[in-house]
Design an enzyme around this catalytic site. Structure first.
Site, mmCIF file in Angstrom:
data_model
loop_
_atom_site.group_PDB
_atom_site.id
_atom_site.type_symbol
_atom_site.label_atom_id
_atom_site.label_comp_id
_atom_site.label_asym_id
_atom_site.label_seq_id
_atom_site.Cartn_x
_atom_site.Cartn_y
_atom_site.Cartn_z
ATOM 1 N N CYS A 8 6.522 -6.799 7.285
ATOM 2 C CA CYS A 8 7.563 -6.234 8.144
ATOM 3 C C CYS A 8 7.920 -7.249 9.219
ATOM 4 C CB CYS A 8 7.048 -4.948 8.784
ATOM 5 S SG CYS A 8 8.278 -4.088 9.784
ATOM 6 N N SER A 32 11.273 6.325 15.126
ATOM 7 C CA SER A 32 10.054 5.922 15.832
ATOM 8 C C SER A 32 10.458 5.558 17.249
ATOM 9 C CB SER A 32 9.436 4.708 15.137
ATOM 10 O OG SER A 32 9.045 5.072 13.840
ATOM 11 N N LEU A 33 10.283 6.501 18.162
ATOM 12 C CA LEU A 33 10.778 6.301 19.527
ATOM 13 C C LEU A 33 9.702 5.670 20.409
ATOM 14 C CD1 LEU A 33 13.356 6.798 21.125
ATOM 15 C CD2 LEU A 33 12.452 9.020 21.803
ATOM 16 N N CYS A 77 3.758 8.544 0.686
ATOM 17 C CA CYS A 77 4.287 7.676 1.730
ATOM 18 C C CYS A 77 4.477 6.308 1.076
ATOM 19 C CB CYS A 77 3.262 7.621 2.868
ATOM 20 S SG CYS A 77 3.671 6.433 4.147
ATOM 21 N N SER A 83 11.978 7.054 7.837
ATOM 22 C CA SER A 83 11.589 6.764 9.211
ATOM 23 C C SER A 83 12.101 5.367 9.574
ATOM 24 C CB SER A 83 10.064 6.813 9.312
ATOM 25 O OG SER A 83 9.656 6.527 10.623
ATOM 26 N N CYS A 127 1.310 -1.645 15.471
ATOM 27 C CA CYS A 127 1.333 -1.393 14.024
ATOM 28 C C CYS A 127 0.700 -2.528 13.222
ATOM 29 C CB CYS A 127 2.780 -1.199 13.595
ATOM 30 S SG CYS A 127 2.958 -0.734 11.872
ATOM 31 N N CYS A 153 6.368 -4.380 15.967
ATOM 32 C CA CYS A 153 5.870 -3.367 16.915
ATOM 33 C C CYS A 153 4.400 -3.674 17.244
ATOM 34 C CB CYS A 153 5.987 -1.959 16.316
ATOM 35 S SG CYS A 153 7.667 -1.527 15.857
ATOM 36 N N GLY A 210 6.914 -1.733 6.122
ATOM 37 C CA GLY A 210 8.298 -2.196 6.131
ATOM 38 C C GLY A 210 9.236 -1.271 6.872
ATOM 39 N N GLU A 211 10.437 -1.779 7.108
ATOM 40 C CA GLU A 211 11.472 -1.014 7.804
ATOM 41 C C GLU A 211 12.557 -0.676 6.767
ATOM 42 O OE1 GLU A 211 12.316 0.590 10.621
ATOM 43 O OE2 GLU A 211 14.236 0.811 9.596
ATOM 44 N N GLU A 233 0.836 -1.199 0.000
ATOM 45 C CA GLU A 233 0.000 0.000 0.000
ATOM 46 C C GLU A 233 0.878 1.258 0.000
ATOM 47 O OE1 GLU A 233 -4.144 -1.162 2.032
ATOM 48 O OE2 GLU A 233 -2.604 -0.802 3.532
ATOM 49 N N CYS A 247 -0.823 6.662 9.897
ATOM 50 C CA CYS A 247 0.376 5.992 10.399
ATOM 51 C C CYS A 247 0.024 4.670 11.052
ATOM 52 C CB CYS A 247 1.055 6.839 11.471
ATOM 53 S SG CYS A 247 1.619 8.408 10.884
HETATM 54 N N1 SAH Z 1 9.387 0.883 10.030
HETATM 55 C C1 SAH Z 1 9.577 2.310 9.965
HETATM 56 C C2 SAH Z 1 8.668 2.963 8.960
HETATM 57 C C3 SAH Z 1 7.194 2.947 9.349
HETATM 58 S S1 SAH Z 1 6.704 4.574 9.575
HETATM 59 C C4 SAH Z 1 9.428 2.905 11.347
HETATM 60 O O1 SAH Z 1 9.134 2.163 12.277
HETATM 61 O O2 SAH Z 1 9.681 4.087 11.528
HETATM 62 C C5 SAH Z 1 5.167 4.436 10.340
HETATM 63 C C6 SAH Z 1 5.114 5.237 11.610
HETATM 64 O O3 SAH Z 1 3.817 5.040 12.224
HETATM 65 C C7 SAH Z 1 6.122 4.750 12.607
HETATM 66 O O4 SAH Z 1 6.549 5.810 13.400
HETATM 67 C C8 SAH Z 1 5.294 3.792 13.424
HETATM 68 O O5 SAH Z 1 5.883 3.486 14.643
HETATM 69 C C9 SAH Z 1 4.000 4.563 13.546
HETATM 70 N N2 SAH Z 1 2.854 3.749 13.910
HETATM 71 C C10 SAH Z 1 2.720 2.418 13.838
HETATM 72 N N3 SAH Z 1 1.504 2.028 14.267
HETATM 73 C C11 SAH Z 1 0.853 3.152 14.610
HETATM 74 C C12 SAH Z 1 -0.462 3.404 15.105
HETATM 75 N N4 SAH Z 1 -1.315 2.431 15.312
HETATM 76 N N5 SAH Z 1 -0.795 4.690 15.337
HETATM 77 C C13 SAH Z 1 0.069 5.708 15.106
HETATM 78 N N6 SAH Z 1 1.300 5.521 14.631
HETATM 79 C C14 SAH Z 1 1.703 4.257 14.387
#
Ligand code: SAH
Length: 343
Positions: A112, A214-215, A105, A191, A119, A116, A159-160, A92, A333
């Site tokens: 992935c 993504s902290l 995006c 990201s 996600c 997390c 994906g990462e 997507e 996101c």
């Molecule tokens: N794998 C990479 C790229 C994904 S970016 C990364 O982790 O950064 C997608 C962003 O959305 C990341 O910051 C991810 O942590 C965040 N994300 C994932 N699930 C989410 C959710 N349910 N609500 C809001 N943000 C989310």
């Protein structure tokens, strides 16, 4: 097995052209067809002879993204595509319209492996990396369908990106090339969930892109529970890499922090986060967690989100709350997902 010719950088294409004993100017011609025009077949390359087109298609294929489905948000004109890849896998991508232009995006992998817990992208597991050509094809397909020029890229889809490092670098080189989409590095954001070794590798490249982390947690206890990558690269190791990244490249690293009720959104979490980031020139983007049905996370209240932001600000940390786009089409996101191949 044929090679994806769109995945080659200009240097690699020059070499391939030489190996085929073709005159060197052919490389630039082919490159422009692939990356500027976005051709999906060799037959479209009308300044190449039929013989040459046949020769190329014996060795190479051109990756592309076919539109399987398209969703348009009634709230904010955000568009989400479900693309079918050459091997029948699906990814997507989302296109957002801002005052300064269109941002895409893009996804970097089919599925992935990062796991997390908030996600959707990780739910159906990991299938494979995208080629550099497949990452770029998302832009060509969307531009063609919408009839617009996309000026900004965020690598925040499925994906990462740093887990598909070499293909992502080839993609960056191609989209940045003046004979391709010619998108400036300053208009590109990567990201990552925090693959520290690759952050150091990227640092050496000294690219003018924006790196965002993504902290999502202020300490190892919470972060390891929600983001398995933290077991390998704990938070202090990650933040040290980010500081060094900023010093080396002169580019401020930014952070994403998804606010989940009763998980990471308390006042003490905000204070701990502020003290962790103290002294580093950074920006933090607060994201109210988006709904992912299987995950069951609850969004923090508006009041708690603002309280969290104010604590950060009072402690000298620049923090904004991210606007949610495409909420009615699951395009926000963390809502993009790898759908199983049909049949
Ligand atoms: N794998 C990479 C790229 C994904 S970016 C990364 O982790 O950064 C997608 C962003 O959305 C990341 O910051 C991810 O942590 C965040 N994300 C994932 N699930 C989410 C959710 N349910 N609500 C809001 N943000 C989310």
């Amino acid at each position: 097995m044929k090679t994806d010719i769109k995945a080659l950088t200009i240097e690699e294409l020059n070499t391939a052209v030489k190996e085929l004993s073709l005159p060197s100017f052919r490389a630039k011609q082919i490159y422009k067809w692939l990356h500027e025009t976005g051709c999906t077949s060799f037959d479209e390359m009308t300044n190449l002879s039929k013989d040459l087109r046949n020769k190329l298609s014996d060795i190479f294929y051109i990756s592309c993204c076919e539109i399987e489905d398209k969703y348009v948000s009634q709230l904010d004109d955000t568009v989400k595509y479900l693309f079918r890849l050459t091997d029948g896998e699906y990814i997507e991508s989302v296109i957002m319209k801002y005052k300064y232009g269109y941002t895409i995006c893009v996804s970097s992998q089919v599925g992935c492996k990062m796991g997390c817990t908030f996600c959707a992208s990780t739910l159906a597991g990991f299938k494979r990396n995208l080629t550099a050509g497949e990452i770029e094809s998302q832009i060509h397909a969307a531009q063609k369908d919408l009839g617009v020029r996309i000026s900004h890229i965020v690598m925040m889809g499925i994906g990462e990106p740093l887990d598909n490092y070499s293909n992502v670098l080839a993609f960056l080189s191609n989209v940045n090339n003046e004979n391709g989409l010619n998108i400036g590095m300053r208009n590109i954001t990567i990201s990552t969930c925090g693959i520290v070794d690759r952050i150091y590798d990227l640092m050496e490249r000294d690219l003018q892109l924006t790196l965002t982390i993504s902290l999502h947690a202020p300490n190892d206890e919470i972060r390891s529970k929600t983001m398995p990558v933290n077991n390998k690269y704990p938070i202090d190791t990650l933040l040290k890499a980010c500081r060094e990244y900023g010093e080396k490249t002169g580019r401020r690293v930014s952070f994403e922090y998804t606010l989940i009720k009763n998980v990471n959104d308390s006042e003490s979490n905000a204070l701990e986060l502020a003290s962790k980031l103290k002294g580093s020139l950074c920006h933090i983007n607060l994201i109210p967690v988006n709904d992912v049905e299987e995950r069951g996370n609850v969004r923090s209240s508006r009041e708690d989100i603002i309280k969290f932001q104010n604590i950060l600000k009072r402690n000298g940390i620049n923090a904004t709350i991210r606007r949610t786009l495409g909420a009615d089409i699951n395009a926000s996101c963390g809502q993009l997902r790898h759908l199983k191949k049909k049949g």
